[in-house]
Design a protein around this motif. Structure first.
Motif, PDB file in Angstrom:
ATOM      1  N   GLY A 128       0.809  -1.207   0.000  1.00  0.00           N
ATOM      2  CA  GLY A 128       0.000   0.000   0.000  1.00  0.00           C
ATOM      3  C   GLY A 128       0.846   1.262   0.000  1.00  0.00           C
ATOM      4  N   GLU A 129       1.863   1.284   0.860  1.00  0.00           N
ATOM      5  CA  GLU A 129       2.756   2.440   0.929  1.00  0.00           C
ATOM      6  C   GLU A 129       3.541   2.601  -0.362  1.00  0.00           C
ATOM      7  N   ARG A 130       4.009   1.475  -0.871  1.00  0.00           N
ATOM      8  CA  ARG A 130       4.792   1.528  -2.114  1.00  0.00           C
ATOM      9  C   ARG A 130       3.927   2.023  -3.260  1.00  0.00           C
ATOM     10  N   GLY A 131       2.660   1.620  -3.277  1.00  0.00           N
ATOM     11  CA  GLY A 131       1.756   2.092  -4.312  1.00  0.00           C
ATOM     12  C   GLY A 131       1.582   3.599  -4.254  1.00  0.00           C
ATOM     13  N   ASN A 322      -5.088   0.013  -6.957  1.00  0.00           N
ATOM     14  CA  ASN A 322      -4.132  -1.094  -7.078  1.00  0.00           C
ATOM     15  C   ASN A 322      -4.240  -2.041  -5.891  1.00  0.00           C
ATOM     16  N   ALA A 323      -4.407  -1.467  -4.688  1.00  0.00           N
ATOM     17  CA  ALA A 323      -4.506  -2.308  -3.498  1.00  0.00           C
ATOM     18  C   ALA A 323      -5.783  -3.148  -3.516  1.00  0.00           C
ATOM     19  N   ARG A 329      -4.788  -5.649 -13.151  1.00  0.00           N
ATOM     20  CA  ARG A 329      -6.095  -5.220 -13.643  1.00  0.00           C
ATOM     21  C   ARG A 329      -6.106  -3.721 -13.945  1.00  0.00           C
ATOM     22  N   MET A 330      -5.530  -2.936 -13.060  1.00  0.00           N
ATOM     23  CA  MET A 330      -5.549  -1.483 -13.265  1.00  0.00           C
ATOM     24  C   MET A 330      -4.658  -1.081 -14.441  1.00  0.00           C
ATOM     25  N   PRO A 461       1.646  -9.741  -8.600  1.00  0.00           N
ATOM     26  CA  PRO A 461       2.578 -10.174  -7.561  1.00  0.00           C
ATOM     27  C   PRO A 461       1.854 -10.568  -6.287  1.00  0.00           C
ATOM     28  N   ALA A 462       2.470 -11.472  -5.545  1.00  0.00           N
ATOM     29  CA  ALA A 462       1.874 -11.905  -4.279  1.00  0.00           C
ATOM     30  C   ALA A 462       1.812 -10.744  -3.308  1.00  0.00           C
ATOM     31  N   ARG A 463       0.760 -10.704  -2.492  1.00  0.00           N
ATOM     32  CA  ARG A 463       0.573  -9.633  -1.525  1.00  0.00           C
ATOM     33  C   ARG A 463       1.287  -9.948  -0.221  1.00  0.00           C
TER      34      ARG A 463
END
Length: 482
Positions: A128-131, A322-323, A329-330, A461-463
């Motif tokens: 989330g932060e990286r996004g 994205n999260a 998808r986005m 990618p894996a969460r």
């Protein structure tokens, strides 16, 4: 969330804004530079080409250098070189000095830009932060490109072209002053872990010749001996570099990085997307000026809604989308929107009404605000921590290759189509518009190809699971690491 990490992000974004701003601001001031310094028409192109060649050819080497000697050191060195070169460029009194300064600006920009994403992925380890961090990067790119067009016209008209370079001085000095205490120190792997001098020479020389060949296509043509000769030499050098990396004990660019579908697929998609979208920016600006008769400042203002739409989406929505739905998808949704942008421009009329024919297109570019953060996250997710600088440099290198190829290919096709229409008796404005229609059609095809690659190659990618209360977050998941 540590406040220092967000301050570090602001520092990296400021440096990126400075380099992106410089890339777009110069194009508006070119006529004034030519008049004051007595550039020949051919020589004037080197004000842009000198920067592009240095920047594009050194990104990969600079990214790996950051892994080896420390990304903070490389970032500081690059920012210092860029700032000093900006002072030299602003003070230039002749063509040779300005071209040399622009080359040095490209060197500094390559050093600073190549390691920025590598620093980000180590600072922000939660998805989330990286996004959100990648969204800031995307907004900075869009804002810098749009602001450069407007600011270039205003500064050149009000103070003179020298100030398009002097404006970098306060930004660069402030960035250096804040970066020293704020950016995290990193020791790097050491030169012994990848001091591949032969590989560095091969890849740098190959990229220099390749980019030099591409930037000359519009002037000399695809089939010119100069273009074919330089292209062949570049291909040989880059092939030798790949062989070297497969056999060297300590390669500059470990080929294992390409085993990741995320790294390989994201870089391929980026070449296609950037080729289409950067050419969109250049060709729409030409259409506004050469067909509709807009001035430099008016052109920048006309393009501003696109940057605003990209900024609103990338900063306000992309990280959350994205999260919730996933980067893949986005990315696909963003690519569909961008296809709509260029698809609509295929039918733009000679006597266009801005509000009816162009403003809706500008707003649809919000798709880039979805595409770039998702693409960046997918590409960087496939890199090991020790290869983050290299992955960052590679990602930026393919971006520059896409820009150079997009402008060269689409501009050449548009010019050839325009010449044929002129020869057939079409009026100047109609001939130009017909050429641009072809460029937009080819750009749409590039985006369709990008969609196909993204759909078939890239995977989500894996969460990373959330950290338990009171515990430090786990290391970031790297998706499909090799």
């Amino acid at each position: 969330m540590s406040r220092s990490r967000w301050l570090a992000l602001g520092i990296l974004a400021s440096a990126m804004l400075m380099t992106i701003l410089d890339g777009s601001i110069v194009t508006v001031a070119m006529p004034a530079i030519q008049h004051d310094l007595s550039f020949s028409p051919t020589g004037l192109s080197w004000v842009v080409n000198a920067y592009l060649i240095a920047f594009g050819s050194l990104l990969l080497l600079a990214g790996r250098l950051g892994d080896l000697v420390g990304r903070k050191r490389v970032f500081l060195a690059g920012t210092a070189v860029f700032t000093a070169a900006s002072l030299l460029a602003g003070a230039a009194t002749g063509p040779a000095t300005l071209v040399a300064a622009r080359f040095l600006q490209g060197v500094g920009s390559a050093l600073a830009t190549a390691v920025s994403l590598g620093i980000l992925v180590t600072l922000f380890d939660r998805p989330g932060e990286r996004g959100r961090a990648f969204a800031v990067v995307s907004f900075t790119g869009a804002a810098g490109a749009a602001l450069g067009s407007v600011l270039g016209g205003l500064l050149t008209d009000a103070l003179g072209w020298h100030w398009i370079f002097f404006i970098n001085l306060p930004i660069g000095l402030a960035t250096l002053a804040l970066a020293v205490p704020v950016l995290p120190a990193d020791r790097g792997l050491g030169l012994a872990a990848g001091a591949d001098v032969a590989g560095a020479l091969l890849v740098t020389a190959g990229l220099v010749l390749g980019i030099y060949a591409v930037v000359g296509i519009e002037t000399y043509g695809w089939a010119a001996p100069r273009t074919l000769g330089l292209g062949a030499a570049a291909a040989v050098l880059l092939a030798a570099f790949v062989v070297r990396q497969a056999t060297a004990r300590d390669p500059l660019m470990p080929l294992r990085i390409f085993r990741s579908r995320a790294v390989t697929g994201a870089n391929l998609v980026q070449v296609l997307v950037v080729a289409a979208c950067f050419a969109f920016q250049v060709i729409v600006a030409l259409y506004l000026q050469r067909v509709l008769g807009y001035g430099a400042t008016a052109t920048g203002l006309a393009m501003l809604p696109a940057a605003t739409a990209i900024g609103v989406v990338s900063l306000g929505f992309s990280a959350r989308l994205n999260a919730r739905y996933g980067e893949r998808r986005m990315l696909l949704v963003g690519l569909v929107l961008l296809m709509g942008v260029l698809g609509l421009l295929i039918r733009v009329p000679v006597h266009a009404d801005y509000l009816v024919d162009l403003l809706p297109v500008m707003l649809l570019t919000a798709g880039f605000g979805l595409t770039l953060p998702a693409l960046t996250a997918l590409g960087m997710s496939g890199a090991r921590d020790e290869d983050a600088g290299l992955a960052s440099g590679l990602f930026n290198t393919t971006q520059q290759i896409g820009m150079a190829l997009g402008v060269a290919v689409l501009s050449t096709l548009a010019a050839a189509r325009t010449d044929r229409l002129r020869a057939g008796g079409a009026a100047e404005a109609a001939a130009l518009t017909g050429g641009y229609h072809l460029a937009f059609a080819v750009g749409t095809g590039l985006l369709v190809a990008a969609f196909v690659v993204a759909f078939t190659v890239l995977r989500q990618p894996a969460r990373q699971p959330s950290a338990a209360p009171g515990r430090s977050p786990a290391p970031a998941t790297a998706g499909e690491r090799p």
